[in-house]
Design a protein around this motif. Structure first.
Motif: not given
Length: 346
Positions: A108, A207, A212-213, A242-244, A248, A308
């Motif tokens: 992430g 997650v 956190h991803l 994926v963007d924390g 994702g 998230r």
């Protein structure tokens, strides 16, 4: 009489109201720029074989482990399964009889690594993670990827199993190449709900309990492909993104169509703009169908998404796409995805 474009539009909109699981649809769409609160650890993956893959990943998440470790461990289950002919060491070869594997992994925080057209290494996802952690690069391919794997101490083996070699020789009798959406000729996991399904990419998103991803994607690609062909799975932004701060997405199906639309990146960006995971997957599929309205009837593309806060979504062109979800309440959930053509044709 309604036009074909009207028919497609109506089908897409109708499908969007169908079978997403309640826990996905119930999550409120956050305001633009807002970060939804974490609901707890969760993992989602593609297809029926996502069930055992999720359970392996859950052993990490349930112990308070990291999402990145969970997805790496989870997708190694289908990579090891000799009965799975589109992932890992049981994968069908290209038209030259060579088994080539693709994989990507992404955290992430934006770190990512991938390998493509990798031969003789049964777990490309592990090599992809080493690319992420031990090099300044994102993607290594072909002989260079194999050289790197050797330098990192990975074990080499012949990946062409007797069953796959036999199937390849049968294919050579006609040498006809045409991907079939949701093919049932591979007879995998008939004991799971939903019966046999297409053997395709395993894409996984998780997650963890800390919010956190991470995601992972691994495949042997289309059987009988041209040697050197690479699909969307190892392409960051296409097969996985994926963007924390947001969520994702990962994809399955005809990789060329996903690459043309930067599919997984698109899903995540739509979630960033405020759409739910379900709405984002639907829009990504809608755009593929809009560009290829005739070709869409002959192919499958599907997306899954994880926000998230743990909300999930899934959508596909054809009916028959399944996905699996695992968390503390549902260790082995398997769901049929809504699709554009779910009620239009079989």
């Amino acid at each position: 009489m309604p036009s074909r474009r009207d028919f497609l539009k109506t089908s897409v909109l109708a499908a969007g109201a169908l079978a997403a699981p309640r826990f996905a649809a119930a999550a409120a769409v956050p305001a633009k720029g807002a970060l939804p609160a974490l609901a707890g650890a969760r993992v989602i993956s593609t297809w029926d074989f996502g069930v055992p893959a999720n359970q392996a990943a859950w052993t990490v998440l349930a112990a308070g482990g990291k999402a990145l470790d969970a997805v790496e461990k989870g997708v190694q289950v289908p990579e090891s399964d000799l009965g799975n002919h589109s992932v890992g060491k049981g994968g069908y070869p290209d038209r030259d009889g060579k088994v080539t594997l693709d994989a990507s992994i992404m955290d992430g925080d934006g770190r990512c690594g991938a390998v493509a057209c990798l031969e003789r290494i049964a777990h490309p996802i592990r090599v992809a993670r080493r690319v992420m952690e031990a090099t300044p690069h994102v993607l290594l391919v072909g002989d260079g990827a194999l050289q790197f794997a050797r330098e990192q101490g990975f074990h080499e083996e012949n990946l062409l199993t007797p069953e796959a070699e036999k199937a390849w020789h049968e294919w050579l009798k006609t040498a006809r190449y045409k991907p079939v959406a949701n093919s049932e000729n591979l007879d995998y996991h008939r004991n799971l709900p939903g019966g046999p399904r297409n053997h395709d990419t395993i894409g996984m998103l998780a997650v963890d309990a800390h919010g956190h991803l991470a995601g992972a994607c691994t495949t042997s690609g289309m059987a009988w492909k041209l040697h050197g062909r690479v699909g969307d799975s190892p392409i960051i932004g296409a097969g996985l993104y994926v963007d924390g701060e947001v969520g994702g997405a990962t994809s399955t199906g005809v990789g060329e169509e996903v690459i043309r639309n930067a599919g997984s990146f698109l899903v995540v960006e739509l979630m960033r703009q405020g759409r739910s995971p379900q709405e984002a997957c639907e829009e990504a599929v809608r755009r593929i169908v809009k560009k290829r309205p005739d070709g869409a009837r002959e192919m499958q593309v599907g997306f899954i998404a994880l926000r998230r806060d743990g909300a999930v979504g899934a959508h596909a062109i054809q009916h028959g796409f399944t996905y699996a979800v695992c968390d503390a309440r549902r260790p082995d959930g398997l769901y049929a995805s809504p699709s554009v053509y779910a009620t239009s044709f079989s």
